[in-house]
Design a protein around this motif. Structure first.
Motif, PDB file in Angstrom:
ATOM      1  N   ASP A  89       2.381  10.616  -3.299  1.00  0.00           N
ATOM      2  CA  ASP A  89       1.984  10.728  -4.066  1.00  0.00           C
ATOM      3  C   ASP A  89       3.547  10.561  -5.233  1.00  0.00           C
ATOM      4  OD1 ASP A  89       3.596  13.173  -3.445  1.00  0.00           O
ATOM      5  OD2 ASP A  89       2.066  14.662  -4.887  1.00  0.00           O
ATOM      6  N   ARG A  90       4.637  10.464  -4.664  1.00  0.00           N
ATOM      7  CA  ARG A  90       5.902  10.607  -5.092  1.00  0.00           C
ATOM      8  C   ARG A  90       6.608   8.743  -4.941  1.00  0.00           C
ATOM      9  NH1 ARG A  90      10.218  13.407  -5.765  1.00  0.00           N
ATOM     10  NH2 ARG A  90      11.441  12.079  -4.563  1.00  0.00           N
ATOM     11  N   VAL A  91       5.560   7.383  -4.318  1.00  0.00           N
ATOM     12  CA  VAL A  91       6.143   6.488  -4.144  1.00  0.00           C
ATOM     13  C   VAL A  91       6.711   5.529  -5.548  1.00  0.00           C
ATOM     14  CG1 VAL A  91       6.055   4.632  -3.256  1.00  0.00           C
ATOM     15  CG2 VAL A  91       5.021   6.132  -1.609  1.00  0.00           C
ATOM     16  N   HIS A  92       5.475   5.688  -6.220  1.00  0.00           N
ATOM     17  CA  HIS A  92       5.341   4.849  -7.427  1.00  0.00           C
ATOM     18  C   HIS A  92       6.443   5.673  -8.621  1.00  0.00           C
ATOM     19  CE1 HIS A  92       2.026   2.252  -6.988  1.00  0.00           C
ATOM     20  NE2 HIS A  92       1.674   2.544  -6.529  1.00  0.00           N
ATOM     21  N   ARG A  93       6.578   7.062  -8.339  1.00  0.00           N
ATOM     22  CA  ARG A  93       7.993   7.415  -9.275  1.00  0.00           C
ATOM     23  C   ARG A  93       9.387   7.875  -8.644  1.00  0.00           C
ATOM     24  NH1 ARG A  93       7.042  13.162  -8.902  1.00  0.00           N
ATOM     25  NH2 ARG A  93       5.556  13.199  -7.266  1.00  0.00           N
ATOM     26  N   VAL A  94       9.125   7.195  -7.685  1.00  0.00           N
ATOM     27  CA  VAL A  94      10.737   6.885  -7.162  1.00  0.00           C
ATOM     28  C   VAL A  94      10.744   5.742  -7.449  1.00  0.00           C
ATOM     29  CG1 VAL A  94      11.662   6.151  -4.609  1.00  0.00           C
ATOM     30  CG2 VAL A  94      10.473   8.098  -4.918  1.00  0.00           C
ATOM     31  N   VAL A  95      10.154   4.309  -6.932  1.00  0.00           N
ATOM     32  CA  VAL A  95      10.381   3.084  -7.354  1.00  0.00           C
ATOM     33  C   VAL A  95      10.637   2.465  -8.988  1.00  0.00           C
ATOM     34  CG1 VAL A  95       9.015   0.975  -7.815  1.00  0.00           C
ATOM     35  CG2 VAL A  95       8.552   1.890  -5.669  1.00  0.00           C
TER      36      VAL A  95
ATOM     37  N   THR B  92      11.639   7.623 -11.942  1.00  0.00           N
ATOM     38  CA  THR B  92      11.791   8.757 -12.237  1.00  0.00           C
ATOM     39  C   THR B  92      11.704  10.082 -11.640  1.00  0.00           C
ATOM     40  OG1 THR B  92       9.580   8.499 -11.773  1.00  0.00           O
ATOM     41  CG2 THR B  92      10.229   7.312 -14.378  1.00  0.00           C
ATOM     42  N   ALA B  93      11.379   9.904  -9.784  1.00  0.00           N
ATOM     43  CA  ALA B  93      11.064  10.888  -9.102  1.00  0.00           C
ATOM     44  C   ALA B  93      13.016  11.530  -9.174  1.00  0.00           C
ATOM     45  CB  ALA B  93      10.649  10.340  -8.409  1.00  0.00           C
ATOM     46  N   ALA B  94      12.579  13.443  -9.218  1.00  0.00           N
ATOM     47  CA  ALA B  94      13.921  13.650  -9.068  1.00  0.00           C
ATOM     48  C   ALA B  94      13.447  13.919  -7.235  1.00  0.00           C
ATOM     49  CB  ALA B  94      13.862  15.299  -9.025  1.00  0.00           C
ATOM     50  N   GLU B  95      15.162  13.615  -6.825  1.00  0.00           N
ATOM     51  CA  GLU B  95      15.439  13.893  -5.504  1.00  0.00           C
ATOM     52  C   GLU B  95      15.492  15.487  -5.021  1.00  0.00           C
ATOM     53  OE1 GLU B  95      15.360  12.746  -2.345  1.00  0.00           O
ATOM     54  OE2 GLU B  95      16.480  11.579  -3.105  1.00  0.00           O
ATOM     55  N   VAL B  96      14.754  15.106  -3.266  1.00  0.00           N
ATOM     56  CA  VAL B  96      14.552  16.638  -3.467  1.00  0.00           C
ATOM     57  C   VAL B  96      15.923  17.250  -2.755  1.00  0.00           C
ATOM     58  CG1 VAL B  96      12.834  18.136  -1.614  1.00  0.00           C
ATOM     59  CG2 VAL B  96      12.030  15.880  -3.027  1.00  0.00           C
TER      60      VAL B  96
ATOM     61  N   SER C 206       0.993  -1.285   0.070  1.00  0.00           N
ATOM     62  CA  SER C 206      -0.123   0.095  -0.191  1.00  0.00           C
ATOM     63  C   SER C 206       1.238   1.138   0.409  1.00  0.00           C
ATOM     64  CB  SER C 206      -1.342  -0.266   1.345  1.00  0.00           C
ATOM     65  OG  SER C 206      -1.584   1.465   1.556  1.00  0.00           O
ATOM     66  N   VAL C 207       1.119   2.055  -1.007  1.00  0.00           N
ATOM     67  CA  VAL C 207       1.402   3.092  -0.945  1.00  0.00           C
ATOM     68  C   VAL C 207       1.072   4.017   0.107  1.00  0.00           C
ATOM     69  CG1 VAL C 207       1.405   5.993  -2.014  1.00  0.00           C
ATOM     70  CG2 VAL C 207       0.778   3.341  -3.227  1.00  0.00           C
ATOM     71  N   ASP C 208      -0.424   4.156   0.752  1.00  0.00           N
ATOM     72  CA  ASP C 208       0.204   5.111   2.204  1.00  0.00           C
ATOM     73  C   ASP C 208       0.986   4.403   3.491  1.00  0.00           C
ATOM     74  OD1 ASP C 208      -1.897   6.762   1.101  1.00  0.00           O
ATOM     75  OD2 ASP C 208      -3.429   5.303   2.306  1.00  0.00           O
ATOM     76  N   ARG C 209       1.255   3.007   3.718  1.00  0.00           N
ATOM     77  CA  ARG C 209       1.474   2.574   4.188  1.00  0.00           C
ATOM     78  C   ARG C 209       3.415   2.459   4.333  1.00  0.00           C
ATOM     79  NH1 ARG C 209       4.151  -3.366   4.612  1.00  0.00           N
ATOM     80  NH2 ARG C 209       3.933  -3.872   7.271  1.00  0.00           N
ATOM     81  N   LEU C 210       3.882   1.882   3.194  1.00  0.00           N
ATOM     82  CA  LEU C 210       5.485   2.650   2.664  1.00  0.00           C
ATOM     83  C   LEU C 210       5.379   4.134   2.679  1.00  0.00           C
ATOM     84  CD1 LEU C 210       5.559   0.236  -0.897  1.00  0.00           C
ATOM     85  CD2 LEU C 210       6.547  -0.273   1.262  1.00  0.00           C
ATOM     86  N   SER C 211       4.607   4.807   2.446  1.00  0.00           N
ATOM     87  CA  SER C 211       4.579   6.464   2.882  1.00  0.00           C
ATOM     88  C   SER C 211       4.746   6.586   4.135  1.00  0.00           C
ATOM     89  CB  SER C 211       3.823   6.771   2.046  1.00  0.00           C
ATOM     90  OG  SER C 211       3.808   8.501   2.679  1.00  0.00           O
ATOM     91  N   HIS C 212       4.124   5.756   4.863  1.00  0.00           N
ATOM     92  CA  HIS C 212       4.203   5.344   6.264  1.00  0.00           C
ATOM     93  C   HIS C 212       5.412   5.113   7.403  1.00  0.00           C
ATOM     94  CE1 HIS C 212       2.506   6.345  10.587  1.00  0.00           C
ATOM     95  NE2 HIS C 212       2.794   5.440  10.992  1.00  0.00           N
ATOM     96  N   LEU C 213       5.993   4.400   6.916  1.00  0.00           N
ATOM     97  CA  LEU C 213       7.128   3.648   7.163  1.00  0.00           C
ATOM     98  C   LEU C 213       8.886   4.500   6.035  1.00  0.00           C
ATOM     99  CD1 LEU C 213       6.117   0.009   6.471  1.00  0.00           C
ATOM    100  CD2 LEU C 213       6.794   1.057   8.233  1.00  0.00           C
ATOM    101  N   SER C 214       8.411   4.944   5.446  1.00  0.00           N
ATOM    102  CA  SER C 214       9.734   5.754   4.740  1.00  0.00           C
ATOM    103  C   SER C 214       9.510   7.702   4.799  1.00  0.00           C
ATOM    104  CB  SER C 214       9.842   5.366   3.212  1.00  0.00           C
ATOM    105  OG  SER C 214       8.629   5.824   2.616  1.00  0.00           O
ATOM    106  N   GLY C 215       8.581   7.759   5.475  1.00  0.00           N
ATOM    107  CA  GLY C 215       8.549   9.399   5.143  1.00  0.00           C
ATOM    108  C   GLY C 215       8.239  10.099   3.546  1.00  0.00           C
TER     109      GLY C 215
END
Length: 332
Positions: free
Chosen positions: A45-51, A54-58, A32-41
């Motif tokens: 909306d960036r999780v799938h792009r990071v995987v 294609t997500a530029a680093e902040v 779950s994107v929400d679960r992974l977001s909770h674990l990772s910070g």
């Protein structure tokens, strides 16, 4: 510079999904994107792009600010309200005003304050620092490990492997497994782990990387690391992030306490073993089980007779829910 090759996150995502199915869990829930977001910070909306890569680093300052805001938004007090800055800072003996720039996104906290914030919210020591790929990678590994048996190496080779991963001495690892982790002041811990990195991650010619080479990787001078190398001071947050990035270790390597550092290493080993789909149970599993049992028995031994009865009743209830036999030897 990366000491160990980083995994392909897309492939890791697929393997976690397959492992979830083999463990009888719903991959959609585990991933779950929400679960992974909770674990990772990482923002949902960036999780799938990071995987997908294609997500530029902040930038670090913005990333730390966003993750701090996310901690306050998702880890609330018992009344459902965001924790005030004063309450967070009071936990590590600092004034609430010291977190003002972090909360406003106008500056980075001191290294000790970052460690305190992460400890207050109960997240891993690299939560604020880890780049997006590292954060999602860690969350996926944790998801893969959920519901499976943990592993712990035994013998000199296993301890040396854990020492390499954690920066801890073999003696500290044994004490931690026994539930008696050494408590080092943060300055001494960071110094020891920095020296461990320099000693164990060498140049191709077998010599340690110079302070100048390490600092140059994040646009600083070698002199900025002199006090750290001498054990006389802490690096700032940006320098800590740069050191960990230079050596290719996870974002909490310098900050994690011994228990968390060991847990992180074991989680990684566990996932490696699971992803390799070894058919036989790893013999090292019994070691960690023994330590878990020893810790439980040691703590239970301090209970009163009434406490023992309460614990026994709780275990009976738990066994019933698991469909196991209770104290009377009858199936629930």
């Amino acid at each position: 510079m990366r000491a160990d090759a980083r995994p392909d996150l897309a492939a890791l995502w697929r393997r976690v999904g397959e492992l979830s199915e083999r463990c009888g869990r719903d991959p959609a829930e585990v991933l779950s994107v929400d679960r992974l977001s909770h674990l990772s910070g990482v923002e949902p909306d960036r999780v799938h792009r990071v995987v997908a890569g294609t997500a530029a680093e902040v930038p670090l300052e913005r990333r730390v600010h966003q993750r701090f805001l996310r901690l306050r938004a998702t880890r609330r007090d018992k009344h459902g309200r965001e924790w005030p800055l004063a309450a967070i800072a009071d936990d590590f003996d600092a004034p609430g005003a010291s977190l003002g720039p972090l909360n406003a996104g106008t500056g980075l906290p001191r290294l000790g304050h970052a460690a305190g914030v992460q400890r207050f919210f109960g997240v891993h020591a690299g939560f604020l620092l880890a780049d997006s790929k590292s954060a999602v990678e860690r969350a996926l590994a944790l998801s893969a490990a959920t519901g499976t048996g943990a592993t712990a190496p035994d013998g000199p080779d296993g301890l040396e492997h854990l020492s390499y991963r954690t920066g801890m001495t073999p003696k500290a690892i044994r004490l931690t497994l026994d539930g008696r982790p050494p408590r080092l002041p943060l300055k001494e811990q960071v110094h020891q782990r920095f020296e461990h990195l320099r000693r164990t991650r060498l140049r191709e010619d077998g010599q340690p990387h110079s302070l100048a080479a390490i600092a140059k990787s994040f646009d600083a001078s070698g002199q900025s690391l002199t006090r750290l190398a001498q054990g006389e001071g802490l690096p700032n947050l940006a320098a800590a992030a740069g050191i960990q990035r230079f050596y290719g270790v996870e974002g909490g390597f310098l900050l994690a306490d011994d228990t968390e550092a060991l847990a992180t290493a074991l989680t990684g080993i566990e996932y490696e073993l699971e992803s390799a789909e070894r058919e036989e149970e790893n013999p090292m599993l019994a070691v960690l089980r023994a330590h878990d049992v020893r810790s439980i028995v040691t703590r239970a031994g301090r209970l009163s007779p009434r406490g023992w009865k309460s614990l026994a009743d709780h275990l009976d209830d738990l066994l019933a829910r698991e469909g196991q036999l209770g104290r009377e030897g009858e199936a629930p």
